[in-house]
Design an enzyme around this catalytic site. Structure first.
Site, mmCIF file in Angstrom:
data_model
loop_
_atom_site.group_PDB
_atom_site.id
_atom_site.type_symbol
_atom_site.label_atom_id
_atom_site.label_comp_id
_atom_site.label_asym_id
_atom_site.label_seq_id
_atom_site.Cartn_x
_atom_site.Cartn_y
_atom_site.Cartn_z
ATOM 1 C CE LYS A 131 -3.266 2.658 3.306
ATOM 2 N NZ LYS A 131 -1.833 3.564 3.786
ATOM 3 C CG ASN A 132 1.797 2.436 3.788
ATOM 4 O OD1 ASN A 132 1.617 3.085 3.522
ATOM 5 N ND2 ASN A 132 3.289 2.286 4.435
ATOM 6 N NE ARG A 143 -2.005 14.325 7.133
ATOM 7 C CZ ARG A 143 -2.214 14.936 7.944
ATOM 8 N NH1 ARG A 143 -3.213 15.052 7.854
ATOM 9 N NH2 ARG A 143 -1.360 16.247 8.145
ATOM 10 C CB CYS A 198 -5.940 7.147 9.553
ATOM 11 S SG CYS A 198 -6.295 5.837 9.212
ATOM 12 N NE ARG A 244 -0.397 11.224 9.462
ATOM 13 C CZ ARG A 244 -1.809 10.495 9.073
ATOM 14 N NH1 ARG A 244 -0.679 9.210 8.581
ATOM 15 N NH2 ARG A 244 -2.547 10.630 8.931
ATOM 16 N N PRO A 245 1.977 17.072 10.227
ATOM 17 C CG PRO A 245 4.610 18.236 10.908
ATOM 18 C CD PRO A 245 3.805 17.332 11.571
ATOM 19 C CG LEU A 301 8.691 18.220 7.336
ATOM 20 C CD1 LEU A 301 9.086 16.291 8.614
ATOM 21 C CD2 LEU A 301 10.129 18.529 8.036
ATOM 22 C CG ASP A 337 1.752 1.833 9.258
ATOM 23 O OD1 ASP A 337 2.432 3.071 9.614
ATOM 24 O OD2 ASP A 337 2.847 1.534 7.851
ATOM 25 C CB ILE A 358 6.228 7.820 14.180
ATOM 26 C CG1 ILE A 358 7.743 6.952 13.892
ATOM 27 C CG2 ILE A 358 6.110 7.780 13.308
ATOM 28 C CD1 ILE A 358 9.171 7.670 14.049
ATOM 29 N NE ARG A 378 -7.701 4.687 4.963
ATOM 30 C CZ ARG A 378 -6.475 5.243 5.555
ATOM 31 N NH1 ARG A 378 -6.203 5.271 6.480
ATOM 32 N NH2 ARG A 378 -5.255 6.016 5.030
#
Length: 416
Positions: A22-23, A92, A116, A121-122, A125, A305, A327, A397
């Site tokens: 997925k990632n 996201r 989620c 989670r700015p 960056l 994860d 994290i 997801r």
């Protein structure tokens, strides 16, 4: 609303194939808009997030269709540089489109992303990195607006090895003028997979998977055919499911090297792990030992994860385990739900202390995020009686055909 019904006590045995990552697939699908050609992706998992990404591509004007585990994307007809709130709020990681659209059109406008809720989670960056390449970035009315007459390669130091910021920089810098040297880059295997796809399309990216990546910008990219890497988090999840049931499970189509950061946690519980080529066999003991100490870190550290599924192992281990989540701030939502099943988990900031119990008991619980939801399913497999897991859409997801695969291994689990 659908609900998972899990009747625990069955020992998982047999084999299952691990899905595509997925990632990895989501940023690769976003990268397809850079080429202005046709991309064919194989080993694409059947996930809600993939479906949402296909809808985003179609909104942008691309032709994007799925046929089994193959996705075809033709971005020649892409005509839009804006992704609306209705689509962004579902995913996201859709912020990864920012660098790709900007590099393609010179402009990009995205609504602030959803997904989620795991704490801050700015995206700053991402935005600061794009500014360093010469983009003008403004935020107005909940939208992020980027403009760049011409992106220019630069030396960039990330203050934190953010996966998303590294991916956005790879996409933007791939077609920038000159050379970009990215220091303190994320080293996750999914970064290597994205770079592998981009290089297949004609990009010149060197050092992906290391902390320093060099991107030599090129004026044009072209379409290609690419096979997505296996999902290391899905593999760890099935391993945890086998472990809590005292089972023996063979995983096919895995990359064992990607699993090295989590293997010590499984071996510490008494699980025997054997690797051969693209297969991995886990044989669990009758009673797990404690996991002892897990500290989530950027790769090659323990992946955040995998924290929730592995915590379920600690919950039924014979002793005390300590977890430190470095994290995300809000990644312990599953802990309270595990306690409803009889676990003994105490939280203090980013630290979780888990005292293992001999037996969990079934109860209604609620999934609040993707990996936490998977952890609750695993706990239900080990619990006595029936466990009901509500809000399974979070699980959908990130896990393809999860209940079918578990049933094939002997689990008594149904979605109603």
């Amino acid at each position: 609303m659908s609900i998972w019904h899990i009747y625990g006590g069955n020992r998982l045995t047999g084999s299952t194939r691990v899905q595509g990552a997925k990632n990895a697939v989501l940023p690769i699908m976003a990268a397809s808009v850079l080429s202005g050609g046709e991309t064919v992706l194989h080993n694409v998992p059947d996930l809600r997030d993939v479906t949402t990404t296909l809808r985003i591509l179609q909104h942008l004007g691309c032709t994007a269709v799925r046929d089994g585990d193959t996705v075809r994307i033709d971005s020649r007809g892409m005509h839009c540089d804006f992704i609306p709130h209705a689509l962004m709020r579902e995913l996201r990681s859709s912020v990864i489109f920012l660098g790709a659209i900007l590099a393609r059109f010179g402009t990009a406008r995205l609504s602030m992303p959803g997904g989620c809720e795991l704490g801050p989670r700015p995206v700053n960056l991402h935005l600061d990195a794009l500014r360093a390449l010469g983009a003008e970035v403004t935020e107005r009315g909940g939208d992020i607006i980027c403009r760049a007459h011409a992106l220019q390669g630069r030396r960039i130091l990330l203050p934190f090895p953010s996966v998303g910021a590294t991916e956005n920089l790879l996409l933007a810098a791939a077609r920038a003028k000159g050379t970009t040297v990215l220091t303190n880059a994320a080293r996750e295997p999914e970064i290597e997979d994205l770079a592998g796809y981009l290089n297949r399309c004609g990009a010149h990216i060197h050092g992906a998977g290391e902390s320093c990546i060099v991107i030599e910008g090129v004026p044009h990219l072209y379409g290609s055919t690419y096979t997505v890497m296996p999902d290391r988090i899905a593999a760890a999840t099935y391993m945890a499911a086998a472990a809590v049931t005292g089972g023996t499970v063979l995983l096919r189509d895995v990359n064992s090297e990607h699993l090295l950061p989590v293997l010590s946690a499984f071996e510490s519980t008494g699980c025997a792990v054997m690797q051969s080529g693209s297969e991995l066999l886990l044989r669990a003991p009758q009673r797990l030992k404690p996991v002892r100490h897990v500290r989530t870190m950027p790769y090659p550290g323990f992946p955040t994860d995998a924290q929730a599924p592995v915590m379920t192992m600690a919950a039924v281990g014979d002793g005390t385990s300590i977890f430190v989540e470095n994290i995300f701030e809000s990644r312990y939502k599953h802990a309270g739900e595990l306690n409803r099943l009889g676990a003994k988990i105490k939280l203090e900031g980013k630290v979780a202390v888990i005292e293992g119990v001999p037996q969990l008991s079934g109860a209604p619980v609620s999934a609040e995020d993707l990996r936490g939801g998977a952890a609750l399913v695993i706990a239900g497999l080990a619990a006595q009686g029936e466990t009901q897991v509500m809000h399974p859409q979070y699980i959908d997801r990130g896990y393809a055909h999860f209940e079918e695969n578990l049933r094939a291994l002997g689990a008594d689990v149904y979605r109603i």
